[in-house]
Design an enzyme around this catalytic site. Structure first.
Site, mmCIF file in Angstrom:
data_model
loop_
_atom_site.group_PDB
_atom_site.id
_atom_site.type_symbol
_atom_site.label_atom_id
_atom_site.label_comp_id
_atom_site.label_asym_id
_atom_site.label_seq_id
_atom_site.Cartn_x
_atom_site.Cartn_y
_atom_site.Cartn_z
ATOM 1 C CG ASP A 46 -0.347 -0.023 2.530
ATOM 2 O OD1 ASP A 46 0.898 -0.108 2.604
ATOM 3 O OD2 ASP A 46 -1.085 0.047 3.533
ATOM 4 C CB SER A 47 4.587 1.739 0.083
ATOM 5 O OG SER A 47 4.871 0.587 -0.684
ATOM 6 C CG ASP A 85 0.211 -4.114 2.012
ATOM 7 O OD1 ASP A 85 -0.046 -4.842 2.989
ATOM 8 O OD2 ASP A 85 0.978 -3.127 2.060
ATOM 9 C CE LYS A 114 2.934 -5.849 4.005
ATOM 10 N NZ LYS A 114 2.305 -4.757 4.774
ATOM 11 C CD GLU A 116 0.026 -1.580 8.083
ATOM 12 O OE1 GLU A 116 -0.380 -0.792 8.973
ATOM 13 O OE2 GLU A 116 0.586 -1.195 7.039
ATOM 14 C CD GLU A 183 7.387 -0.116 7.939
ATOM 15 O OE1 GLU A 183 6.484 -0.886 7.540
ATOM 16 O OE2 GLU A 183 7.588 1.017 7.450
HETATM 17 O O1 KIV Z 1 3.473 -1.173 1.660
HETATM 18 C C1 KIV Z 1 4.675 -1.465 1.837
HETATM 19 O O2 KIV Z 1 5.562 -1.128 1.040
HETATM 20 C C2 KIV Z 1 5.016 -2.213 3.031
HETATM 21 C C3 KIV Z 1 6.482 -2.413 3.305
HETATM 22 C C4 KIV Z 1 7.026 -1.193 3.927
HETATM 23 C C5 KIV Z 1 6.717 -3.611 4.126
HETATM 24 O O3 KIV Z 1 4.170 -2.616 3.759
#
Ligand code: KIV
Length: 273
Positions: A46-47, A85, A114, A116, A183
């Protein structure tokens, strides 16, 4: 060959496994380059909200947008295991909706998802796993918690907070997550967490002892628009190269050097008579 979730789960360095390498990618070229470089996992993170869409946090990316980027990555047919994500609010409003949203990422082309959070996400993690979807956890400086944390701050800096993080990780492990991103924590916490778990840890700003490392594509390649975080190592500085190439093109157009004869289609005889 693409690593399966169980194969990744078995990759503990203390049992002699090589460190896991994960990089983010958000589109077909990124996935193609990462595949050619031989990474183990591609995270469609999600970055994307920060490094592609220009937001200050990761809270402004929807599930639809994440599916769009997962589809683009899958189009590269990467050998790497693709992790999709789950964006903010795609697993916070009920278990059934979370399972459907995880399935949407899988149908878009991800091999796993993934999300959080620790104990608080236990039911959601269990339900997604019950739907036969492998789940990767993410603890520490979880960017979707930026408002609750009051900024992007290193986490687990006290004994109590470090113990709570390790407990969260064990709960996720007991539920069945196959790997854990950790992280923005002190290196010692990365080490202790990795020692405490049977599943592999993948660190980003968690020191050298985790079972793998992940970096964001744009940070690694020097494509970002701000000073990278302390934990980033920039392996290339592509930003100035790209600007230089586009400026070269602009100058060639303005000064009549582009296109040249090699870049134009020949004129058919009929048109020239
Ligand atoms: O979204 C992302 O890039 C991440 C990484 C920082 C692990 O979750």
């Amino acid at each position: 060959m693409t690593l399966s979730a169980p194969q990744i789960r078995a990759r503990k360095r203390r049992h002699g496994a090589a460190p896991l390498v994960m990089v983010t990618a958000y589109d077909e070229p990124g996935a193609r380059f990462a595949t050619a470089a031989g990474v183990d996992l591609i995270l469609v993170g999600d970055s994307v909200a920060n490094v592609v869409l220009g937001h200050d946090d990761t809270l402004h990316v929807s599930l639809e947008a994440m599916c769009h980027h997962v589809r683009a990555v899958a189009a590269a047919r990467p050998d790497a295991h693709v992790v999709g994500d789950m964006p903010w609010m795609s697993y916070h409003a009920g278990v059934d909706e979370s399972v459907k949203n995880a399935a949407a990422l899988i149908r878009a082309g991800a091999n796993s998802v993934k999300l959080e959070g620790g104990r608080v996400r236990r039911d959601v993690v269990r339900a997604i796993l019950d739907a036969e979807i492998p789940v990767m956890g993410h603890l520490g400086l979880t960017p979707q918690s930026v408002m609750a944390f009051g900024g992007f701050k290193v986490q687990a800096k006290t004994r109590e907070a470090a113990a709570a993080l390790i407990l969260d990780a064990k709960v996720l492990q007991d539920e069945g997550v196959f790997a854990l991103v950790v992280e923005g924590v002190p290196s010692l916490v990365g080490t202790q967490l990795t020692e405490a778990l049977e599943i592999p840890t993948i660190g980003i700003g968690a020191g050298p002892d985790t079972d793998g490392q992940v970096l964001v594509f744009h940070d690694l390649l020097g494509l970002g628009n701000r000073k990278p975080a302390k934990f980033v190592r920039q392996y290339a500085d592509l930003g100035p190269l790209i600007t230089g190439a586009i400026a070269h093109f602009a100058a060639d157009v303005r000064e009549g050097r582009f296109p040249g004869p090699d870049e134009a289609y020949p004129n058919p005889e009929e048109l020239t008579q």
